[in-house]
Motif scaffolding. Structure first.
Motif, PDB file in Angstrom:
ATOM      1  N   ASN A 192       0.827  -1.212   0.000  1.00  0.00           N
ATOM      2  CA  ASN A 192       0.000   0.000   0.000  1.00  0.00           C
ATOM      3  C   ASN A 192       0.858   1.257   0.000  1.00  0.00           C
ATOM      4  OD1 ASN A 192      -2.549  -1.133  -0.126  1.00  0.00           O
ATOM      5  ND2 ASN A 192      -2.750  -1.327   2.084  1.00  0.00           N
ATOM      6  N   ALA A 193       1.930   1.223   0.784  1.00  0.00           N
ATOM      7  CA  ALA A 193       2.825   2.385   0.843  1.00  0.00           C
ATOM      8  C   ALA A 193       3.492   2.627  -0.509  1.00  0.00           C
ATOM      9  CB  ALA A 193       3.882   2.177   1.929  1.00  0.00           C
ATOM     10  N   GLU A 194       3.901   1.547  -1.168  1.00  0.00           N
ATOM     11  CA  GLU A 194       4.532   1.678  -2.484  1.00  0.00           C
ATOM     12  C   GLU A 194       3.542   2.251  -3.501  1.00  0.00           C
ATOM     13  OE1 GLU A 194       5.892  -2.215  -3.443  1.00  0.00           O
ATOM     14  OE2 GLU A 194       7.701  -2.079  -2.210  1.00  0.00           O
ATOM     15  N   LEU A 195       2.328   1.725  -3.505  1.00  0.00           N
ATOM     16  CA  LEU A 195       1.333   2.189  -4.465  1.00  0.00           C
ATOM     17  C   LEU A 195       0.953   3.649  -4.211  1.00  0.00           C
ATOM     18  CD1 LEU A 195      -1.013  -0.950  -4.636  1.00  0.00           C
ATOM     19  CD2 LEU A 195       0.808  -0.298  -6.222  1.00  0.00           C
ATOM     20  N   ALA A 196       0.855   4.013  -2.933  1.00  0.00           N
ATOM     21  CA  ALA A 196       0.517   5.395  -2.590  1.00  0.00           C
ATOM     22  C   ALA A 196       1.599   6.362  -3.062  1.00  0.00           C
ATOM     23  CB  ALA A 196       0.322   5.527  -1.082  1.00  0.00           C
ATOM     24  N   ALA A 197       2.836   5.855  -3.139  1.00  0.00           N
ATOM     25  CA  ALA A 197       3.955   6.690  -3.586  1.00  0.00           C
ATOM     26  C   ALA A 197       4.134   6.654  -5.097  1.00  0.00           C
ATOM     27  CB  ALA A 197       5.243   6.233  -2.894  1.00  0.00           C
ATOM     28  N   GLY A 198       3.203   5.990  -5.796  1.00  0.00           N
ATOM     29  CA  GLY A 198       3.305   5.895  -7.245  1.00  0.00           C
ATOM     30  C   GLY A 198       4.353   4.902  -7.693  1.00  0.00           C
ATOM     31  N   GLU A 199       4.662   3.947  -6.835  1.00  0.00           N
ATOM     32  CA  GLU A 199       5.674   2.930  -7.141  1.00  0.00           C
ATOM     33  C   GLU A 199       5.014   1.550  -7.160  1.00  0.00           C
ATOM     34  OE1 GLU A 199       8.435   3.565  -4.002  1.00  0.00           O
ATOM     35  OE2 GLU A 199       9.129   5.510  -4.768  1.00  0.00           O
ATOM     36  N   GLY A 200       5.811   0.504  -7.022  1.00  0.00           N
ATOM     37  CA  GLY A 200       5.291  -0.860  -6.985  1.00  0.00           C
ATOM     38  C   GLY A 200       5.337  -1.529  -8.340  1.00  0.00           C
ATOM     39  N   PRO A 201       4.981  -2.810  -8.397  1.00  0.00           N
ATOM     40  CA  PRO A 201       5.023  -3.575  -9.659  1.00  0.00           C
ATOM     41  C   PRO A 201       4.053  -3.021 -10.698  1.00  0.00           C
ATOM     42  CG  PRO A 201       4.761  -5.026  -7.740  1.00  0.00           C
ATOM     43  CD  PRO A 201       4.529  -3.633  -7.262  1.00  0.00           C
ATOM     44  N   ASP A 202       4.360  -3.285 -11.953  1.00  0.00           N
ATOM     45  CA  ASP A 202       3.456  -2.873 -13.029  1.00  0.00           C
ATOM     46  C   ASP A 202       2.181  -3.712 -13.007  1.00  0.00           C
ATOM     47  OD1 ASP A 202       5.194  -0.898 -14.421  1.00  0.00           O
ATOM     48  OD2 ASP A 202       6.483  -2.656 -14.684  1.00  0.00           O
ATOM     49  N   VAL A 203       2.332  -5.011 -12.798  1.00  0.00           N
ATOM     50  CA  VAL A 203       1.203  -5.941 -12.739  1.00  0.00           C
ATOM     51  C   VAL A 203       1.158  -6.551 -11.342  1.00  0.00           C
ATOM     52  CG1 VAL A 203       0.184  -8.051 -13.688  1.00  0.00           C
ATOM     53  CG2 VAL A 203       1.365  -6.447 -15.206  1.00  0.00           C
ATOM     54  N   LEU A 204      -0.013  -6.597 -10.761  1.00  0.00           N
ATOM     55  CA  LEU A 204      -0.181  -7.113  -9.401  1.00  0.00           C
ATOM     56  C   LEU A 204      -0.977  -8.408  -9.415  1.00  0.00           C
ATOM     57  CD1 LEU A 204      -1.315  -3.749  -7.790  1.00  0.00           C
ATOM     58  CD2 LEU A 204       0.920  -4.813  -7.464  1.00  0.00           C
ATOM     59  N   VAL A 205      -0.535  -9.383  -8.631  1.00  0.00           N
ATOM     60  CA  VAL A 205      -1.355 -10.563  -8.356  1.00  0.00           C
ATOM     61  C   VAL A 205      -2.151 -10.236  -7.103  1.00  0.00           C
ATOM     62  CG1 VAL A 205      -1.381 -13.016  -7.796  1.00  0.00           C
ATOM     63  CG2 VAL A 205       0.310 -12.133  -9.413  1.00  0.00           C
ATOM     64  N   LEU A 206      -3.463 -10.150  -7.247  1.00  0.00           N
ATOM     65  CA  LEU A 206      -4.317  -9.607  -6.196  1.00  0.00           C
ATOM     66  C   LEU A 206      -4.866 -10.667  -5.247  1.00  0.00           C
ATOM     67  CD1 LEU A 206      -6.172  -7.159  -8.579  1.00  0.00           C
ATOM     68  CD2 LEU A 206      -4.538  -6.493  -6.796  1.00  0.00           C
ATOM     69  N   ASP A 207      -4.486 -11.917  -5.430  1.00  0.00           N
ATOM     70  CA  ASP A 207      -4.944 -12.973  -4.528  1.00  0.00           C
ATOM     71  C   ASP A 207      -4.565 -12.611  -3.095  1.00  0.00           C
ATOM     72  OD1 ASP A 207      -5.222 -13.988  -7.046  1.00  0.00           O
ATOM     73  OD2 ASP A 207      -4.277 -15.908  -6.651  1.00  0.00           O
ATOM     74  N   GLY A 208      -5.545 -12.534  -2.205  1.00  0.00           N
ATOM     75  CA  GLY A 208      -5.284 -12.233  -0.799  1.00  0.00           C
ATOM     76  C   GLY A 208      -5.200 -10.762  -0.474  1.00  0.00           C
ATOM     77  N   LEU A 209      -5.278  -9.897  -1.485  1.00  0.00           N
ATOM     78  CA  LEU A 209      -5.196  -8.453  -1.251  1.00  0.00           C
ATOM     79  C   LEU A 209      -6.595  -7.836  -1.132  1.00  0.00           C
ATOM     80  CD1 LEU A 209      -2.346  -7.367  -3.698  1.00  0.00           C
ATOM     81  CD2 LEU A 209      -2.178  -7.990  -1.295  1.00  0.00           C
ATOM     82  N   PRO A 210      -6.720  -6.706  -0.459  1.00  0.00           N
ATOM     83  CA  PRO A 210      -8.029  -6.047  -0.301  1.00  0.00           C
ATOM     84  C   PRO A 210      -8.428  -5.331  -1.587  1.00  0.00           C
ATOM     85  CG  PRO A 210      -6.322  -4.745   0.774  1.00  0.00           C
ATOM     86  CD  PRO A 210      -5.653  -6.007   0.294  1.00  0.00           C
ATOM     87  N   LEU A 211      -9.029  -6.062  -2.513  1.00  0.00           N
ATOM     88  CA  LEU A 211      -9.327  -5.540  -3.846  1.00  0.00           C
ATOM     89  C   LEU A 211     -10.244  -4.324  -3.801  1.00  0.00           C
ATOM     90  CD1 LEU A 211      -9.234  -5.693  -6.913  1.00  0.00           C
ATOM     91  CD2 LEU A 211     -11.044  -7.416  -6.812  1.00  0.00           C
ATOM     92  N   GLU A 212     -11.293  -4.391  -2.997  1.00  0.00           N
ATOM     93  CA  GLU A 212     -12.230  -3.262  -2.944  1.00  0.00           C
ATOM     94  C   GLU A 212     -11.542  -1.989  -2.465  1.00  0.00           C
ATOM     95  OE1 GLU A 212     -15.791  -4.052  -0.808  1.00  0.00           O
ATOM     96  OE2 GLU A 212     -16.402  -5.724  -2.084  1.00  0.00           O
ATOM     97  N   GLN A 213     -10.667  -2.149  -1.485  1.00  0.00           N
ATOM     98  CA  GLN A 213      -9.943  -0.987  -0.958  1.00  0.00           C
ATOM     99  C   GLN A 213      -9.015  -0.407  -2.026  1.00  0.00           C
ATOM    100  OE1 GLN A 213      -6.407  -1.332   1.828  1.00  0.00           O
ATOM    101  NE2 GLN A 213      -7.971  -0.694   3.286  1.00  0.00           N
ATOM    102  N   LEU A 214      -8.289  -1.263  -2.732  1.00  0.00           N
ATOM    103  CA  LEU A 214      -7.372  -0.789  -3.766  1.00  0.00           C
ATOM    104  C   LEU A 214      -8.128  -0.107  -4.902  1.00  0.00           C
ATOM    105  CD1 LEU A 214      -4.941  -3.853  -3.957  1.00  0.00           C
ATOM    106  CD2 LEU A 214      -4.455  -1.601  -2.982  1.00  0.00           C
ATOM    107  N   THR A 215      -9.307  -0.643  -5.226  1.00  0.00           N
ATOM    108  CA  THR A 215     -10.118  -0.031  -6.277  1.00  0.00           C
ATOM    109  C   THR A 215     -10.638   1.335  -5.843  1.00  0.00           C
ATOM    110  OG1 THR A 215     -10.790  -2.232  -7.064  1.00  0.00           O
ATOM    111  CG2 THR A 215     -12.123  -0.354  -7.753  1.00  0.00           C
ATOM    112  N   ALA A 216     -11.139   1.396  -4.610  1.00  0.00           N
ATOM    113  CA  ALA A 216     -11.667   2.668  -4.089  1.00  0.00           C
ATOM    114  C   ALA A 216     -10.585   3.736  -4.018  1.00  0.00           C
ATOM    115  CB  ALA A 216     -12.287   2.446  -2.713  1.00  0.00           C
ATOM    116  N   GLN A 217      -9.349   3.325  -3.753  1.00  0.00           N
ATOM    117  CA  GLN A 217      -8.236   4.277  -3.658  1.00  0.00           C
ATOM    118  C   GLN A 217      -7.627   4.597  -5.023  1.00  0.00           C
ATOM    119  OE1 GLN A 217      -5.696   2.110  -0.948  1.00  0.00           O
ATOM    120  NE2 GLN A 217      -6.717   2.918   0.879  1.00  0.00           N
ATOM    121  N   GLU A 218      -8.220   4.022  -6.074  1.00  0.00           N
ATOM    122  CA  GLU A 218      -7.781   4.256  -7.457  1.00  0.00           C
ATOM    123  C   GLU A 218      -6.328   3.827  -7.666  1.00  0.00           C
ATOM    124  OE1 GLU A 218      -8.678   8.342  -8.330  1.00  0.00           O
ATOM    125  OE2 GLU A 218     -10.834   7.955  -8.465  1.00  0.00           O
TER     126      GLU A 218
END
Length: 411
Positions: free
Chosen positions: A46-72
């Motif tokens: 989450n910290a990486e994504l908030a900073a505009g970083e992180g992987p180009d493609v994410l495997v979302l298994d086990g991740l809070p998908l609704e939260q990530l979608t809501a946070q764009e």
């Protein structure tokens, strides 16, 4: 190495061959034996994504998908998903899973199979669990060592409604899972009196893992007295092995989706999303599309590199059409005790056109995706452990689980 990681590494190597100059690096969020919890890994991501970083493609298994979608945090994949037509893909799977921001590479389907007389008495998963808890005919028929991954999938969509925990559904899940685990454990030790396997702990550890098909073990005719089993269709050929079990069983058998709500559920596997901040959106989308292609779906998933049924219907059909038949072999006890080779083989021919149609119809009946948040699944496992080992009642365990889950939902 997880099946998902193995699939991505193999597909990544092929993608690089098809796209000179492209490089696919697979990064594991929770390395084996790294001591990192799911909550820690999600917080870091989450910290990486908030900073505009992180992987180009994410495997979302086990991740809070609704939260990530809501946070764009995820790119909209509507255009990609709209191009997946029903003649080539299981559109009920690819369209429902992840809404417009994620697409699965594969999926599994929870199934109850066994005696027609027993299965016809239970309309829902909780009905079945109640019968297992209260009726010796059901408890004594349950396959030894049965887990509760299928129950987890069945109940999970009912637990969280519009971001709020449903306490009644939580109690129902824990009560149902406890009944199944205790009955299955008792059967295991009745059939294997010298075994020191802790079937309860093994089942609880597996609760947090992808469901893997349970039909090639052939419990319905190899395990004495077994007439009821829970399992998952989780590969292109699992349906054939389910039919093999039913054909060899000593009593009339049937199967149906293990359901609690109105619609059967399915679990997406290797659920992919694209980082909204990626500097290479087109290449990232090309990689996602490649993982859905005939080449990957048939040649890699069909070869067992990954968990789940291919979402590519053409690949799924081709894999079953190419099969000359299906067989399972088991060591013959008489020759094994003498140190000799040999065994017993059970087999059946390829799926007929009617059987393939029935399998596709079964798959297409599943319209409710089960997208897990690993932190919530771990809380369910902890609660189930406490009420199964006597440390708490079901209601007490549910209260503690609700506290953890509610905090997670508010995060």
């Amino acid at each position: 190495m997880s099946s998902s990681e193995y699939l991505l590494r193999q597909a990544g190597a092929l993608f690089e061959e098809r796209h000179p100059g492209a490089t696919v690096n697979v990064t594991v969020g929770i390395p084996a034996n790294g001591g990192l919890t799911a909550e820690d890994a999600i917080r870091t991501l989450n910290a990486e994504l908030a900073a505009g970083e992180g992987p180009d493609v994410l495997v979302l298994d086990g991740l809070p998908l609704e939260q990530l979608t809501a946070q764009e945090r995820l790119q909209d994949l509507t255009s990609l998903k709209d191009g997946l037509d029903s003649s080539t893909y299981f559109t009920n799977i690819v369209q429902a899973a992840g809404a417009s921001h994620a697409v699965p590479v594969s999926f599994s389907l929870p199934i109850v199979a066994g005696s027609t007389a027993l299965i016809s008495q239970a309309k829902t998963a909780s009905d079945l669990a109640t019968l297992i808890a209260e009726d010796p005919a059901f408890a004594d028929a349950l396959a030894a060592g049965t887990g509760v991954q299928e129950l987890r999938a069945t109940f999970y969509p009912l637990l969280i409604e519009n971001g709020t925990l449903n306490q009644e559904a939580l109690v129902s899940f824990l009560s149902s899972a406890k009944a199944v685990l205790l009955a299955a454990g008792e059967r295991w030790h009745t059939l294997n009196p010298e075994s020191d396997i802790d079937t309860l702990e093994l089942a609880l550890q597996n609760l947090s893992r992808p469901a893997v098909g349970g039909f090639s073990s052939c419990d319905l005719f190899l395990e004495e007295g077994t007439a009821l089993t829970l399992g998952s269709l989780s590969s292109a050929v699992d349906y054939a092995y389910l039919l093999l079990e039913e054909e060899q069983a000593p009593q009339p058998c049937t199967h149906k989706p293990l359901a609690e709500g109105a619609a059967p559920v399915f679990t997406p596997h290797t659920l992919l999303g694209i980082n909204a901040a990626t500097a290479q959106p087109n290449l990232a989308e090309d990689f996602v599309a490649f993982l859905l292609s005939d080449e990957v779906q048939e040649n890699l998933l069909g070869a067992g590199m990954g968990t789940g049924i291919p979402v590519n219907k053409s690949a799924f059909t081709e894999l079953n059409t190419e099969a000359n038949g299906y067989s399972v072999s088991f060591m013959d006890e008489a020759t094994a005790s003498k140190g000799e080779g040999g065994g017993v083989e059970y087999s059946r021919g390829p799926l007929s056109a009617e059987e393939m149609t029935a399998c596709v119809r079964l798959i297409e009946s599943a319209t409710t995706p089960v997208v897990y948040d690993q932190v919530i699944v771990d809380a369910l496992a902890d609660a189930l452990r406490r009420c199964c080992n006597g440390a708490a009642t079901v209601e007490e365990a549910a209260v503690e689980a609700a506290r953890v889950i509610s905090l997670r939902l508010e995060a």
